[in-house]
Each structure stands twice: as C-alpha cells, then as structure tokens.
Design a protein around this motif. Structure first.
Motif, PDB file in Angstrom:
ATOM      1  N   UNK A 137       0.830  -1.201   0.000  1.00  0.00           N
ATOM      2  CA  UNK A 137       0.000   0.000   0.000  1.00  0.00           C
ATOM      3  C   UNK A 137       0.867   1.254   0.000  1.00  0.00           C
ATOM      4  N   UNK A 138       1.859   1.313   0.892  1.00  0.00           N
ATOM      5  CA  UNK A 138       2.705   2.499   0.991  1.00  0.00           C
ATOM      6  C   UNK A 138       3.493   2.738  -0.289  1.00  0.00           C
ATOM      7  N   UNK A 139       4.008   1.676  -0.882  1.00  0.00           N
ATOM      8  CA  UNK A 139       4.750   1.833  -2.132  1.00  0.00           C
ATOM      9  C   UNK A 139       3.841   2.336  -3.243  1.00  0.00           C
ATOM     10  N   UNK A 140       2.600   1.867  -3.282  1.00  0.00           N
ATOM     11  CA  UNK A 140       1.634   2.352  -4.275  1.00  0.00           C
ATOM     12  C   UNK A 140       1.351   3.845  -4.097  1.00  0.00           C
ATOM     13  N   UNK A 141       1.496   4.318  -2.872  1.00  0.00           N
ATOM     14  CA  UNK A 141       1.254   5.728  -2.590  1.00  0.00           C
ATOM     15  C   UNK A 141       2.484   6.590  -2.874  1.00  0.00           C
ATOM     16  N   UNK A 142       3.566   5.965  -3.338  1.00  0.00           N
ATOM     17  CA  UNK A 142       4.774   6.716  -3.673  1.00  0.00           C
ATOM     18  C   UNK A 142       5.837   6.725  -2.592  1.00  0.00           C
ATOM     19  N   UNK A 143       5.634   5.983  -1.524  1.00  0.00           N
ATOM     20  CA  UNK A 143       6.618   5.929  -0.442  1.00  0.00           C
ATOM     21  C   UNK A 143       7.824   5.093  -0.864  1.00  0.00           C
ATOM     22  N   UNK A 144       8.976   5.490  -0.370  1.00  0.00           N
ATOM     23  CA  UNK A 144      10.226   4.799  -0.666  1.00  0.00           C
ATOM     24  C   UNK A 144      10.792   4.267   0.649  1.00  0.00           C
ATOM     25  N   UNK A 145      11.077   2.957   0.729  1.00  0.00           N
ATOM     26  CA  UNK A 145      11.670   2.433   1.976  1.00  0.00           C
ATOM     27  C   UNK A 145      13.092   2.950   2.156  1.00  0.00           C
TER      28      UNK A 145
END
Length: 168
Positions: A137-145
C-alpha cells in the motif's frame, strides 16, 4: 472542523479531548492487529495529557456515515539536512471491515496535504517488516523504503540509566 473527502460519506476531522476513549480503543485495536497488545502502556489519562495539554502529537479521525472507522496519530519532527520540519506518522489504522475502500489513501493524502500546507519537507513513518499488505500500500502511494537506515530505541531501564549518566 469536519472535512468532506472524495469518498461518499467519509469525512476527516481533528480529534477533540472527548475522543480520548476512542483513540485509546483504536490504539488497542492496532496493537492487537500487530500482535503487540501486551506492549500498550498508554492510558486515557496519559493520552489526554500528551495530546491535549502538552500537544505533543495530533490525531485525525476518519468517519464513515458519522461512525469512527479510522485514525492517524502524528507529530512534527525536524530534518537538519532539509532545514524544515516534517510530519512523522506514528500510527495509521483503518478498521479491518473498512479496508480496501480507499480510506487509508485518503487519510495518508490528507497528511501529505497538511505537510505541504505547513511547509514540511517530509512525511515519514515506519512499518513492520512482516506487514506486506501495508508495505505494498505504501509503495503504491509513492513511499520509498529507507533500507539503509536502522531505527534505534532506548526505553525502560536503559532510558533511566542513560539519563543518569548526564550528571556523572
């Protein structure tokens, strides 16, 4: 102040002091989901003092058809490299039966909007390594680990011992 969202019958509002029991309930539900309920030390009294007297953090409540179904707790941090504050998202929780409807996306995008309005340089949070659905979900929102960073924590007796070293 209640804000309408793109999702019919879903609104976001800032938490009020009378919401402390609800916030505590959400925290316990989240902790149970994360298999960490035994680690919850917060009490309603501590939340009231921290959130509404000291104003150490803020909470938004997501409501569907006027019923609370989600919450997010966040506070400001500061980046020395960026030279501006950021928003640190401590918790984002949507009740299991309400997931997949876009409420988490709306809550996260509201926090991003708030960060932009407050001239923040970042919106950050941590996620448990095993929580693959949240990571996706976070990656789909544009978040980068931030794989090259490790979170360190000093707490309980170690915090007390470290504090005692200040004067000695």
């Amino acid at each position: 102040m209640t804000l309408d969202t793109k999702l019919n019958n879903f609104t976001i509002r800032l938490a009020e002091e009378s919401d402390v029991p609800l916030i505590m309930k959400f925290i316990k539900e989240l902790a149970s989901y994360e298999k960490m309920l035994n680690e919850v030390e917060a009490t309603e009294e501590v939340l009231k003092e921290s959130l509404f007297e000291r104003k150490a953090a803020e909470v938004i409540i997501g409501e569907y058809e006027n019923k609370p179904v989600a919450f997010a707790l966040f506070f400001h941090n500061f980046s020395t490299f960026v030279g501006r504050p950021g928003i640190y998202l401590e918790d984002l929780y949507v009740k299991p039966e309400m997931r997949g409807k876009g409420m988490g996306k709306i809550m996260l995008s509201f926090l991003a909007k708030l960060a932009v309005e407050r001239n923040c340089g970042r919106l950050e949070w941590v996620c448990l390594d095993w929580n693959e659905s949240s990571i996706k979900f976070y990656k789909q929102m544009g978040a980068v680990p931030m794989d090259e960073w490790t979170v360190y924590r000093v707490h309980d007796q170690a915090l007390d011992r470290l504090a005692l070293k200040f004067k000695k």
